[in-house]
Structure formats: C-alpha cells, structure tokens
Design a protein around this motif. Structure first.
Motif, PDB file in Angstrom:
ATOM      1  N   ALA A 178      -0.809 -35.073  14.326  1.00  0.00           N
ATOM      2  CA  ALA A 178      -1.181 -34.220  15.463  1.00  0.00           C
ATOM      3  C   ALA A 178      -0.852 -32.754  15.148  1.00  0.00           C
ATOM      4  CB  ALA A 178      -0.462 -34.674  16.726  1.00  0.00           C
TER       5      ALA A 178
ATOM      6  N   ASP B 239       2.257 -40.306  13.384  1.00  0.00           N
ATOM      7  CA  ASP B 239       1.432 -39.886  14.527  1.00  0.00           C
ATOM      8  C   ASP B 239       1.723 -38.431  14.907  1.00  0.00           C
ATOM      9  OD1 ASP B 239       0.229 -42.376  14.688  1.00  0.00           O
ATOM     10  OD2 ASP B 239       1.505 -43.079  16.332  1.00  0.00           O
TER      11      ASP B 239
ATOM     12  N   ASP C 275       5.800 -44.896  11.347  1.00  0.00           N
ATOM     13  CA  ASP C 275       4.567 -44.903  12.140  1.00  0.00           C
ATOM     14  C   ASP C 275       4.596 -43.841  13.242  1.00  0.00           C
ATOM     15  OD1 ASP C 275       3.655 -46.993  10.577  1.00  0.00           O
ATOM     16  OD2 ASP C 275       4.128 -48.539  12.059  1.00  0.00           O
TER      17      ASP C 275
END
Length: 114
Positions: free
Chosen positions: A44, A40, A36
């Motif tokens: 990005a 992220d 997780d």
C-alpha cells in the motif's frame, strides 16, 4: 497467500532474496502472519509513494528473519513464547523481569554481527 512448507528450502542454506522464497522459509506461524500483514502495508505504501525503496527494505528485513528461521526454527518459536509471556505480564501490570544478558550478547550468541 497460502502457507508453503519450509522443506522446499534446503536445510541450512539461505533462501533466495525474493518474496516467495522468503515466505516459504518462514517455519513459524507468527512469522508468516507478520510477513503477510507487513507485505500488505508495504505494498500500500509503494502504491501511494511509487517508491520501491520501502519494498526493498521489507525484503531485506524478512530475508534476515527467514535466514534465522532456517538456522534456528526452535529459537524462533521460543522467541514468540517469551514475547507472549512478557505481554501477559505487561497486560496485568506486573514487573517484567530482565534477563541476565544484553541484546549484544544474545545477538552474538546467535551469530549476528552488528
């Protein structure tokens, strides 16, 4: 993402090579947490660079981890337990004991070819 039980992936068969199937195959909490957090970061990076190569690398790497998780969930748990013990030793400045086996030997025992 919410945690999904790993039972959706038949025991012993590799997950599909997509984010949902890979995450579902991760049976150890630390793997899911790492997945997780890494997702992220990589999303990005993809947004900033508009280059999907980094996402493809992330998917392949975590697919390999998911395959290992399916093959040897207890081994994954033990890996994190050992890592925590090593980190505790390092935090207090103690010498970290070396194992009797090389990385190549350990990987060969797990059936990983280089």
């Amino acid at each position: 993402m919410s945690a999904q039980p790993h039972e959706f992936t038949p025991e012993g068969s590799p997950p599909e090579k997509n984010l949902r199937a890979i995450r579902r195959a991760l049976v150890v909490r630390q793997d899911r947490d790492g997945f997780d957090a890494g997702l992220d970061v990589v999303l990005a990076e993809v947004r900033a660079s508009l280059d999907l190569g980094r996402l493809n690398e992330f998917i392949h790497t975590w697919w390999l981890i998911a395959c290992d998780s399916i093959k040897d969930p207890q081994g994954r748990r033990e890996l994190y337990e050992r890592a925590a013990r090593v980190q505790e030793l390092a935090d207090v400045g103690k010498q970290i004991p070396r194992g009797d086996k090389t990385w190549r030997q350990l990987l060969a025992e797990r059936g990983v070819e280089r």
